[in-house]
Design an enzyme around this catalytic site. Structure first.
Site, PDB file in Angstrom:
ATOM      1  N   HIS A  18      -3.563  11.992  21.542  1.00  0.00           N
ATOM      2  CA  HIS A  18      -4.549  12.174  20.473  1.00  0.00           C
ATOM      3  C   HIS A  18      -4.107  11.392  19.249  1.00  0.00           C
ATOM      4  CE1 HIS A  18      -5.140  14.383  16.580  1.00  0.00           C
ATOM      5  NE2 HIS A  18      -6.399  14.208  16.918  1.00  0.00           N
TER       6      HIS A  18
ATOM      7  N   VAL B 137      -7.256   9.299  12.134  1.00  0.00           N
ATOM      8  CA  VAL B 137      -7.026   8.857  10.756  1.00  0.00           C
ATOM      9  C   VAL B 137      -8.341   9.002  10.009  1.00  0.00           C
ATOM     10  CG1 VAL B 137      -5.036   7.326  11.012  1.00  0.00           C
ATOM     11  CG2 VAL B 137      -7.292   6.467  11.608  1.00  0.00           C
ATOM     12  N   ARG B 138      -8.282   9.493   8.766  1.00  0.00           N
ATOM     13  CA  ARG B 138      -9.519   9.856   8.086  1.00  0.00           C
ATOM     14  C   ARG B 138      -9.345   9.804   6.567  1.00  0.00           C
ATOM     15  NH1 ARG B 138      -6.870  13.999  10.356  1.00  0.00           N
ATOM     16  NH2 ARG B 138      -6.164  15.676   8.971  1.00  0.00           N
TER      17      ARG B 138
ATOM     18  N   HIS C 198      -1.104  32.041  19.846  1.00  0.00           N
ATOM     19  CA  HIS C 198      -1.306  33.128  20.798  1.00  0.00           C
ATOM     20  C   HIS C 198      -0.499  32.935  22.083  1.00  0.00           C
ATOM     21  CE1 HIS C 198      -4.185  30.010  21.888  1.00  0.00           C
ATOM     22  NE2 HIS C 198      -4.301  30.545  23.080  1.00  0.00           N
TER      23      HIS C 198
ATOM     24  N   ARG D 134     -22.158  15.928  15.178  1.00  0.00           N
ATOM     25  CA  ARG D 134     -22.760  15.672  16.481  1.00  0.00           C
ATOM     26  C   ARG D 134     -21.900  16.310  17.569  1.00  0.00           C
ATOM     27  NH1 ARG D 134     -22.880  11.382  20.381  1.00  0.00           N
ATOM     28  NH2 ARG D 134     -24.992  11.013  21.166  1.00  0.00           N
TER      29      ARG D 134
END
Length: 324
Positions: free
Chosen positions: A130, A133-134, A199, A284
Protein backbone atom coordinates in the site's frame (compact mmCIF):
# COMPACT_ATOMS: atom_id res chain seq x y z
CA UNK A 1 4.14 31.02 0.30
CA UNK A 2 0.45 31.54 -0.47
CA UNK A 3 -1.12 28.08 -0.57
CA UNK A 4 -3.97 29.41 -2.68
CA UNK A 5 -1.58 29.53 -5.62
CA UNK A 6 -0.29 25.96 -5.19
CA UNK A 7 -3.12 23.40 -5.52
CA UNK A 8 -2.68 23.01 -9.27
CA UNK A 9 1.04 22.38 -8.84
CA UNK A 10 0.36 19.62 -6.32
CA UNK A 11 -2.42 18.16 -8.44
CA UNK A 12 -0.28 18.03 -11.58
CA UNK A 13 2.62 16.37 -9.79
CA UNK A 14 0.37 13.74 -8.22
CA UNK A 15 -1.32 13.00 -11.55
CA UNK A 16 2.12 12.52 -13.08
CA UNK A 17 3.11 10.23 -10.20
CA UNK A 18 0.11 8.03 -10.94
CA UNK A 19 1.18 7.80 -14.60
CA UNK A 20 4.75 6.83 -13.68
CA UNK A 21 3.74 4.22 -11.12
CA UNK A 22 1.16 2.62 -13.41
CA UNK A 23 3.70 2.43 -16.23
CA UNK A 24 6.13 0.65 -13.90
CA UNK A 25 3.47 -1.77 -12.69
CA UNK A 26 2.32 -2.53 -16.21
CA UNK A 27 5.90 -3.44 -17.07
CA UNK A 28 5.97 -5.84 -14.11
CA UNK A 29 2.63 -7.46 -14.93
CA UNK A 30 2.69 -7.41 -18.72
CA UNK A 31 -0.92 -6.21 -18.91
CA UNK A 32 -2.43 -2.75 -19.08
CA UNK A 33 -4.45 -1.22 -16.27
CA UNK A 34 -8.05 -0.30 -17.01
CA UNK A 35 -8.62 3.48 -16.95
CA UNK A 36 -11.78 4.62 -15.15
CA UNK A 37 -12.13 8.40 -15.04
CA UNK A 38 -14.95 9.84 -13.00
CA UNK A 39 -16.43 13.21 -12.15
CA UNK A 40 -18.37 14.22 -9.06
CA UNK A 41 -21.66 15.90 -9.70
CA UNK A 42 -22.10 14.22 -13.08
CA UNK A 43 -24.63 11.80 -11.57
CA UNK A 44 -24.74 8.04 -11.49
CA UNK A 45 -21.15 7.31 -10.57
CA UNK A 46 -22.20 5.40 -7.47
CA UNK A 47 -25.65 4.28 -8.52
CA UNK A 48 -27.01 1.37 -10.49
CA UNK A 49 -27.15 -2.32 -9.64
CA UNK A 50 -24.72 -3.04 -6.84
CA UNK A 51 -23.90 0.63 -6.40
CA UNK A 52 -23.89 2.59 -3.18
CA UNK A 53 -25.24 5.89 -4.36
CA UNK A 54 -25.17 9.00 -2.18
CA UNK A 55 -28.25 10.77 -0.92
CA UNK A 56 -28.73 13.85 -3.14
CA UNK A 57 -30.58 15.54 -0.31
CA UNK A 58 -27.41 15.66 1.79
CA UNK A 59 -25.93 19.14 1.66
CA UNK A 60 -22.43 17.96 2.55
CA UNK A 61 -22.40 15.40 -0.25
CA UNK A 62 -24.23 17.33 -2.94
CA UNK A 63 -21.72 20.16 -2.59
CA UNK A 64 -18.81 17.80 -3.30
CA UNK A 65 -17.05 18.49 -6.57
CA UNK A 66 -14.03 17.36 -8.48
CA UNK A 67 -13.19 13.92 -9.78
CA UNK A 68 -10.50 11.39 -10.28
CA UNK A 69 -8.86 8.66 -12.28
CA UNK A 70 -8.86 5.07 -11.06
CA UNK A 71 -6.45 2.66 -12.77
CA UNK A 72 -7.44 -0.97 -12.13
CA UNK A 73 -6.01 -4.37 -12.97
CA UNK A 74 -7.73 -7.67 -12.27
CA UNK A 75 -6.63 -11.20 -13.16
CA UNK A 76 -3.27 -10.02 -14.47
CA UNK A 77 -0.16 -12.13 -14.87
CA UNK A 78 1.22 -10.90 -11.55
CA UNK A 79 -1.55 -8.94 -9.86
CA UNK A 80 -4.76 -10.70 -8.96
CA UNK A 81 -6.14 -7.28 -8.22
CA UNK A 82 -4.62 -3.84 -7.95
CA UNK A 83 -5.59 -0.21 -8.09
CA UNK A 84 -3.77 3.10 -8.39
CA UNK A 85 -6.19 5.97 -7.81
CA UNK A 86 -5.79 9.70 -8.29
CA UNK A 87 -8.46 12.00 -6.88
CA UNK A 88 -8.96 15.75 -6.59
CA UNK A 89 -12.15 16.57 -4.69
CA UNK A 90 -13.71 19.57 -2.96
CA UNK A 91 -16.43 19.81 -0.34
CA UNK A 92 -18.30 22.29 1.82
CA UNK A 93 -17.38 20.63 5.13
CA UNK A 94 -14.53 18.40 6.26
CA UNK A 95 -15.84 14.99 7.40
CA UNK A 96 -15.22 13.77 10.98
CA UNK A 97 -12.31 11.51 9.97
CA UNK A 98 -10.35 14.54 8.74
CA UNK A 99 -10.91 16.65 11.85
CA UNK A 100 -10.57 14.03 14.60
CA UNK A 101 -7.07 15.28 15.40
CA UNK A 102 -7.81 18.91 14.46
CA UNK A 103 -11.26 19.79 15.81
CA UNK A 104 -10.61 23.49 15.24
CA UNK A 105 -11.03 22.82 11.49
CA UNK A 106 -14.50 21.30 11.82
CA UNK A 107 -16.98 22.93 9.46
CA UNK A 108 -14.38 24.27 7.04
CA UNK A 109 -14.59 23.72 3.32
CA UNK A 110 -11.83 21.54 1.91
CA UNK A 111 -9.86 20.53 -1.14
CA UNK A 112 -8.11 17.15 -1.12
CA UNK A 113 -5.74 15.74 -3.72
CA UNK A 114 -3.96 12.42 -3.56
CA UNK A 115 -2.72 9.19 -5.04
CA UNK A 116 -3.49 5.93 -3.28
CA UNK A 117 -2.63 2.39 -4.32
CA UNK A 118 -3.02 -1.18 -3.11
CA UNK A 119 -1.67 -4.21 -4.98
CA UNK A 120 -2.68 -7.81 -4.29
CA UNK A 121 -0.43 -10.24 -6.21
CA UNK A 122 -1.65 -13.78 -6.89
CA UNK A 123 1.56 -15.50 -5.81
CA UNK A 124 1.49 -15.76 -1.97
CA UNK A 125 5.24 -15.20 -1.85
CA UNK A 126 4.85 -11.71 -3.34
CA UNK A 127 3.61 -9.30 -0.66
CA UNK A 128 0.64 -7.00 -0.78
CA UNK A 129 1.66 -3.35 -0.69
CA UNK A 130 0.00 0.00 0.00
CA UNK A 131 1.12 3.56 -0.70
CA UNK A 132 -0.63 6.89 -0.31
CA UNK A 133 0.41 10.53 -0.71
CA UNK A 134 -2.04 13.39 -0.29
CA UNK A 135 -2.53 17.09 0.32
CA UNK A 136 -5.41 18.78 2.16
CA UNK A 137 -6.40 22.44 2.15
CA UNK A 138 -9.09 23.66 4.55
CA UNK A 139 -10.67 27.07 3.98
CA UNK A 140 -13.15 29.31 5.75
CA UNK A 141 -14.39 32.79 4.97
CA UNK A 142 -12.09 35.50 6.33
CA UNK A 143 -9.50 32.99 7.56
CA UNK A 144 -6.19 31.93 6.11
CA UNK A 145 -6.22 28.52 4.40
CA UNK A 146 -4.80 25.67 6.45
CA UNK A 147 -2.82 23.04 4.52
CA UNK A 148 -1.09 19.81 5.35
CA UNK A 149 0.42 16.75 3.68
CA UNK A 150 0.24 13.10 4.60
CA UNK A 151 1.09 9.67 3.30
CA UNK A 152 3.44 6.73 3.50
CA UNK A 153 3.81 3.12 2.39
CA UNK A 154 3.72 -0.26 4.10
CA UNK A 155 4.34 -3.88 3.15
CA UNK A 156 2.15 -6.88 4.02
CA UNK A 157 3.92 -10.17 3.29
CA UNK A 158 2.33 -13.60 3.68
CA UNK A 159 5.70 -15.35 3.85
CA UNK A 160 8.56 -13.40 5.36
CA UNK A 161 12.08 -12.89 4.05
CA UNK A 162 14.64 -10.81 5.90
CA UNK A 163 16.19 -9.35 2.75
CA UNK A 164 12.81 -8.08 1.57
CA UNK A 165 12.11 -6.40 4.89
CA UNK A 166 15.56 -4.79 4.96
CA UNK A 167 15.22 -3.54 1.39
CA UNK A 168 11.76 -2.05 1.90
CA UNK A 169 12.65 -0.27 5.12
CA UNK A 170 16.01 0.94 3.79
CA UNK A 171 14.27 2.50 0.79
CA UNK A 172 11.76 4.22 3.07
CA UNK A 173 14.60 5.51 5.20
CA UNK A 174 16.41 6.87 2.13
CA UNK A 175 13.27 8.75 1.10
CA UNK A 176 13.31 10.68 4.39
CA UNK A 177 17.07 11.08 4.85
CA UNK A 178 17.37 14.47 3.07
CA UNK A 179 14.88 15.98 5.53
CA UNK A 180 16.52 15.00 8.81
CA UNK A 181 17.81 11.87 10.51
CA UNK A 182 15.06 12.07 13.12
CA UNK A 183 12.21 11.52 10.67
CA UNK A 184 12.64 7.85 9.84
CA UNK A 185 12.42 6.58 13.44
CA UNK A 186 9.45 8.87 14.01
CA UNK A 187 7.56 7.94 10.84
CA UNK A 188 8.40 4.25 11.16
CA UNK A 189 6.92 4.15 14.66
CA UNK A 190 3.92 6.11 13.44
CA UNK A 191 3.42 3.42 10.79
CA UNK A 192 3.82 0.58 13.29
CA UNK A 193 1.28 2.21 15.59
CA UNK A 194 -1.20 3.13 12.85
CA UNK A 195 -1.32 -0.13 10.89
CA UNK A 196 -2.16 -2.15 13.96
CA UNK A 197 -5.31 -4.21 14.46
CA UNK A 198 -6.21 -3.41 18.05
CA UNK A 199 -8.88 -6.09 18.27
CA UNK A 200 -6.34 -8.72 17.13
CA UNK A 201 -3.38 -7.21 18.99
CA UNK A 202 -1.21 -7.63 15.93
CA UNK A 203 0.23 -5.47 13.13
CA UNK A 204 -1.13 -5.63 9.60
CA UNK A 205 2.29 -6.35 8.13
CA UNK A 206 5.94 -5.35 8.54
CA UNK A 207 5.23 -1.62 8.40
CA UNK A 208 7.13 1.08 6.55
CA UNK A 209 6.56 4.79 7.09
CA UNK A 210 3.50 6.91 7.76
CA UNK A 211 2.99 10.62 8.40
CA UNK A 212 0.09 13.04 8.60
CA UNK A 213 -0.62 16.69 9.40
CA UNK A 214 2.74 17.68 7.89
CA UNK A 215 2.90 21.48 7.58
CA UNK A 216 6.30 22.45 9.00
CA UNK A 217 8.74 24.02 8.34
CA UNK A 218 7.21 25.35 5.10
CA UNK A 219 5.20 24.32 2.07
CA UNK A 220 8.12 23.70 -0.27
CA UNK A 221 9.94 21.43 2.18
CA UNK A 222 6.81 19.44 2.96
CA UNK A 223 5.97 19.09 -0.73
CA UNK A 224 9.53 17.93 -1.44
CA UNK A 225 9.22 15.26 1.26
CA UNK A 226 5.95 14.07 -0.25
CA UNK A 227 7.62 13.82 -3.66
CA UNK A 228 10.52 11.87 -2.22
CA UNK A 229 8.19 9.31 -0.66
CA UNK A 230 6.06 8.96 -3.80
CA UNK A 231 9.09 8.57 -6.06
CA UNK A 232 10.54 5.81 -3.85
CA UNK A 233 7.55 3.49 -4.14
CA UNK A 234 8.64 1.56 -7.23
CA UNK A 235 12.27 1.22 -6.05
CA UNK A 236 10.95 -0.09 -2.72
CA UNK A 237 8.58 -2.68 -4.19
CA UNK A 238 9.70 -3.78 -7.67
CA UNK A 239 12.92 -5.57 -6.56
CA UNK A 240 10.90 -7.63 -4.06
CA UNK A 241 8.46 -8.61 -6.80
CA UNK A 242 11.31 -9.68 -9.06
CA UNK A 243 12.81 -11.86 -6.31
CA UNK A 244 9.58 -13.68 -5.40
CA UNK A 245 7.31 -13.78 -8.44
CA UNK A 246 8.61 -17.13 -9.77
CA UNK A 247 8.57 -18.94 -6.41
CA UNK A 248 6.48 -22.10 -6.70
CA UNK A 249 3.36 -22.20 -4.55
CA UNK A 250 0.45 -24.55 -3.93
CA UNK A 251 -2.92 -24.74 -2.26
CA UNK A 252 -1.42 -24.49 1.23
CA UNK A 253 0.23 -21.15 0.52
CA UNK A 254 -2.81 -19.86 -1.33
CA UNK A 255 -5.07 -20.81 1.57
CA UNK A 256 -2.85 -19.01 4.08
CA UNK A 257 -2.72 -15.94 1.86
CA UNK A 258 -6.54 -15.80 1.80
CA UNK A 259 -6.62 -16.15 5.60
CA UNK A 260 -4.12 -13.32 6.13
CA UNK A 261 -5.95 -11.15 3.60
CA UNK A 262 -8.83 -11.21 6.03
CA UNK A 263 -6.75 -9.13 8.41
CA UNK A 264 -6.19 -6.61 5.62
CA UNK A 265 -9.94 -6.30 5.08
CA UNK A 266 -10.58 -5.88 8.80
CA UNK A 267 -8.10 -3.03 9.07
CA UNK A 268 -9.34 -1.18 6.01
CA UNK A 269 -12.98 -1.33 7.01
CA UNK A 270 -12.57 -0.72 10.75
CA UNK A 271 -9.59 1.60 11.20
CA UNK A 272 -8.29 3.10 7.97
CA UNK A 273 -8.74 6.89 7.95
CA UNK A 274 -8.53 7.08 4.17
CA UNK A 275 -11.41 4.66 3.76
CA UNK A 276 -13.45 6.49 6.39
CA UNK A 277 -12.72 9.87 4.82
CA UNK A 278 -13.80 8.65 1.41
CA UNK A 279 -17.06 7.18 2.64
CA UNK A 280 -17.87 10.07 5.01
CA UNK A 281 -17.21 12.68 2.34
CA UNK A 282 -19.43 10.98 -0.21
CA UNK A 283 -16.54 9.70 -2.27
CA UNK A 284 -16.81 7.18 -5.07
CA UNK A 285 -17.41 3.80 -3.48
CA UNK A 286 -15.83 1.67 -6.21
CA UNK A 287 -12.59 3.65 -6.00
CA UNK A 288 -12.54 3.66 -2.20
CA UNK A 289 -13.05 -0.10 -1.87
CA UNK A 290 -10.74 -1.13 -4.69
CA UNK A 291 -8.18 -1.76 -1.93
CA UNK A 292 -9.99 -4.94 -0.88
CA UNK A 293 -8.58 -8.27 -2.11
CA UNK A 294 -10.72 -10.40 -4.43
CA UNK A 295 -10.45 -13.69 -2.48
CA UNK A 296 -10.47 -13.78 1.33
CA UNK A 297 -11.10 -16.41 4.02
CA UNK A 298 -11.84 -16.31 7.73
CA UNK A 299 -11.36 -19.24 10.11
CA UNK A 300 -12.47 -19.65 13.67
CA UNK A 301 -9.58 -19.51 16.16
CA UNK A 302 -7.06 -20.94 13.70
CA UNK A 303 -3.35 -21.12 14.53
CA UNK A 304 -0.44 -22.17 12.29
CA UNK A 305 1.48 -25.34 13.05
CA UNK A 306 4.52 -24.75 15.28
CA UNK A 307 7.74 -24.46 13.31
CA UNK A 308 5.94 -23.86 10.01
CA UNK A 309 6.64 -20.98 7.60
CA UNK A 310 3.19 -19.68 8.45
CA UNK A 311 4.06 -19.59 12.13
CA UNK A 312 7.32 -17.79 11.30
CA UNK A 313 5.35 -14.93 9.77
CA UNK A 314 3.56 -14.33 13.06
CA UNK A 315 6.51 -14.99 15.34
CA UNK A 316 9.28 -13.14 13.49
CA UNK A 317 7.84 -10.75 10.94
CA UNK A 318 4.61 -9.47 12.48
CA UNK A 319 6.61 -7.72 15.16
CA UNK A 320 7.63 -4.07 15.32
CA UNK A 321 11.40 -4.11 14.92
CA UNK A 322 14.21 -2.11 13.34
CA UNK A 323 15.16 -3.69 10.03
CA UNK A 324 17.82 -1.12 9.07
Amino acid sequence: MDIAARPEEVRDWLAGLQDRIVAGLEALDGNAFRVDRWQRGAGGENGGCGGAGNDPASGALSSLGGGGDSRIIEEGNLFERGGVAFSHVRGAKLPPSATAARPELAGRAFEATGVSLVLHPRNPYVPTVHMNVRCFIATAGGKDPVWWFGGGMDLTPYYGFDEDCVHFHATCKAALAPFGSDLHPKYKKWCDDYFFLKHRNEPRGIGGIFFDDLSSPDFDTCFALLKSVGDRFLPAYAPIVDRRRDTAWGERERDFQAYRRGRYVEFNLVFDRGTLFGLQSGGRTESILMSLPPIVKWRYDWHPAPGSPEAALCERYLKARDWV
